[in-house]
Design a protein around this motif. Structure first.
Motif, PDB file in Angstrom:
ATOM      1  N   VAL A 134      12.696  41.348 -19.615  1.00 18.87           N
ATOM      2  CA  VAL A 134      13.136  41.432 -18.506  1.00 18.87           C
ATOM      3  C   VAL A 134      12.419  41.935 -17.434  1.00 18.87           C
ATOM      4  O   VAL A 134      11.760  42.877 -17.762  1.00 18.87           O
ATOM      5  CB  VAL A 134      14.519  42.158 -18.311  1.00 18.87           C
ATOM      6  N   LEU A 135      12.304  41.340 -16.432  1.00 23.51           N
ATOM      7  CA  LEU A 135      11.181  41.499 -15.348  1.00 23.51           C
ATOM      8  C   LEU A 135      12.116  41.864 -13.978  1.00 23.51           C
ATOM      9  O   LEU A 135      13.089  41.568 -13.915  1.00 23.51           O
ATOM     10  CB  LEU A 135      10.346  40.487 -15.132  1.00 23.51           C
ATOM     11  N   THR A 136      11.399  42.701 -13.054  1.00 25.96           N
ATOM     12  CA  THR A 136      12.272  42.832 -11.567  1.00 25.96           C
ATOM     13  C   THR A 136      11.131  42.467 -10.621  1.00 25.96           C
ATOM     14  O   THR A 136      10.144  42.714 -10.533  1.00 25.96           O
ATOM     15  CB  THR A 136      12.073  44.431 -11.661  1.00 25.96           C
ATOM     16  N   LEU A 137      12.065  41.460  -9.905  1.00 29.80           N
ATOM     17  CA  LEU A 137      11.238  40.870  -8.675  1.00 29.80           C
ATOM     18  C   LEU A 137      11.819  40.943  -7.429  1.00 29.80           C
ATOM     19  O   LEU A 137      12.974  41.553  -7.387  1.00 29.80           O
ATOM     20  CB  LEU A 137      11.352  39.233  -9.045  1.00 29.80           C
ATOM     21  N   SER A 138      11.211  40.773  -6.277  1.00 29.67           N
ATOM     22  CA  SER A 138      11.922  40.495  -4.906  1.00 29.67           C
ATOM     23  C   SER A 138      11.197  39.502  -4.343  1.00 29.67           C
ATOM     24  O   SER A 138      10.040  39.007  -4.600  1.00 29.67           O
ATOM     25  CB  SER A 138      11.972  41.943  -4.233  1.00 29.67           C
ATOM     26  N   LEU A 139      11.901  38.842  -3.630  1.00 29.44           N
ATOM     27  CA  LEU A 139      11.480  37.419  -2.704  1.00 29.44           C
ATOM     28  C   LEU A 139      11.756  37.383  -1.391  1.00 29.44           C
ATOM     29  O   LEU A 139      12.552  38.317  -0.878  1.00 29.44           O
ATOM     30  CB  LEU A 139      12.145  36.281  -3.419  1.00 29.44           C
ATOM     31  N   LYS A 140      10.832  37.004  -0.419  1.00 29.28           N
ATOM     32  CA  LYS A 140      10.929  37.042   0.839  1.00 29.28           C
ATOM     33  C   LYS A 140      11.372  35.262   1.397  1.00 29.28           C
ATOM     34  O   LYS A 140      11.845  35.306   2.337  1.00 29.28           O
ATOM     35  CB  LYS A 140       9.367  36.981   1.549  1.00 29.28           C
ATOM     36  N   LYS A 141      10.900  34.385   0.489  1.00 33.89           N
ATOM     37  CA  LYS A 141      11.599  33.084   0.782  1.00 33.89           C
ATOM     38  C   LYS A 141      11.964  32.319  -0.477  1.00 33.89           C
ATOM     39  O   LYS A 141      11.707  32.825  -1.725  1.00 33.89           O
ATOM     40  CB  LYS A 141      10.164  32.142   1.029  1.00 33.89           C
ATOM     41  N   SER A 142      12.722  31.347  -0.384  1.00 30.87           N
ATOM     42  CA  SER A 142      13.444  30.648  -1.271  1.00 30.87           C
ATOM     43  C   SER A 142      12.120  29.668  -2.320  1.00 30.87           C
ATOM     44  O   SER A 142      11.303  29.509  -1.483  1.00 30.87           O
ATOM     45  CB  SER A 142      14.562  29.403  -0.838  1.00 30.87           C
ATOM     46  N   GLY A 143      12.509  29.432  -3.594  1.00 27.12           N
ATOM     47  CA  GLY A 143      11.485  28.661  -4.057  1.00 27.12           C
ATOM     48  C   GLY A 143      12.035  28.476  -5.471  1.00 27.12           C
ATOM     49  O   GLY A 143      13.143  28.791  -6.148  1.00 27.12           O
ATOM     50  N   HIS A 144      11.043  28.120  -6.389  1.00 27.92           N
ATOM     51  CA  HIS A 144      11.497  27.704  -7.877  1.00 27.92           C
ATOM     52  C   HIS A 144      10.587  28.783  -8.660  1.00 27.92           C
ATOM     53  O   HIS A 144       9.289  28.794  -8.648  1.00 27.92           O
ATOM     54  CB  HIS A 144      10.999  26.403  -8.060  1.00 27.92           C
TER      55      HIS A 144
END
Lengths: 127, 127, 127, 127
Positions: free
Chosen positions: C94-104
């Motif tokens: 399990v990793l922890t991410l954050s995003l600014k834009k949609s994507g794959h």
């Protein structure tokens, strides 16, 4: 010594005990580069470990290169890591560096059977 | 082509499109090694990327080396990975390999700004 | 197609051929995360490969995570890599991410015997 | 102590000096897992570093996990490594392990500005 740390298990020529002495020749990294380099000029560093097997059950899986820079508040700087694979690769590597300040290159290699081995060399940076 | 895959974003000299052409000179790996080698004999492979910056916000962070071996049912074999750090290192590397069968060495480098670039070379293994 | 590339050897559910079909169940990464996330808010992504051995001669040695971001000129972004070791670890992460834009999100895992396997999931970022 | 080694620069709660104390809260790995596990049964280990930035010029670039196994002649065993990227990822990770013998999990994380930080936990293996 009651404290637990990986640092109690990093073999260096200065701390070799009897039971690891016979593994030293085939595990200790050999670091070759100039004693003095020019500031910001590229130079090569060669790292090799001699006579070690490259088998699925016993190989050098990675070699990490750090730099302990003079007068830097938090050392070391991680500068490179080489991951190797059994059967196809051998721990003889040349990298290309440049430095701004004098310091100590420290190489830590990991053997899948015999753990962590550290060696290094001081490099003086001239203006 | 509607399928999503990183493979649609690995630049090779064979698939360069207009908007990436100007990045090619400073991103495509150059692979130098013998065309023919002896089976199980060590040889050197040099990998370099020319003229690329080594800055915190733009650098080559890793170079992965794969081997597509003739007649192997599942390819490729991952044979090495080099991780680099900005300011201290440059993508000019020499590794030491040995092979049992002929095949293609494939090098995939990653630029933190401009993505994945692949190049390689066929190596024939002689008994 | 006569071009040589590792991209001809990255198995995805869309391109599975007969001789690799039986390896699919124990090699294809399973990617679990929300379909929609808030911009710049942390979320978890779980990656697992089910039923694969963790033996010295056959294991998942690394799992690389990329992001193909909408409207980014050069994709993908390499966002994480997990290296595992035989016998002690299993490919459930399990990793922890954050995003600014949609994507794959695209996950590429490497088996030391059966090569590269890619799967992923689209994530929509809401303001 | 005149010997040069990266081991003189691995911060642990046991060796913190004044100038690094203020960095401790945002750099020391926190390791969560059971105190006791069953031999050869999978369990989860959570590793996190709280409140650290994830910026191009200051981030946790890798977290390495070692195991110091009781009665093993050469320790530690390298069991996993997580590489992270700025802006997209955060140092909060769950891995899946199994053990045959009791020992100490040791986690070493690297901050691109503030160097190496080590923490860990003893795990007892029950038959």
């Amino acid at each position: 010594m009651s404290e637990v740390s990986i640092c109690n298990h990093v073999y260096r020529s200065e701390n070799i005990t009897e039971h690891v002495r016979e593994k030293m020749r085939t595990h200790m990294p050999i670091v070759e580069c100039p004693d003095k380099v020019k500031k910001n000029e590229k130079f090569n560093i060669k790292i090799r470990i001699e006579g070690h097997p490259s088998r699925v059950d016993h190989y050098i899986s990675n070699v990490d290169i750090y730099f302990i820079e003079d007068d830097r508040q938090f050392n070391p700087v991680k500068i490179a890591r080489i991951e190797l694979s059994p059967e196809y690769t051998f721990p003889e590597i040349v990298l290309t560096l440049s430095l701004k300040k004098s310091g100590h290159v420290r190489v830590v290699s990991y053997c899948t059977t015999h753990g962590l081995w550290e060696a290094g060399k001081r490099i003086v940076v001239e203006e």
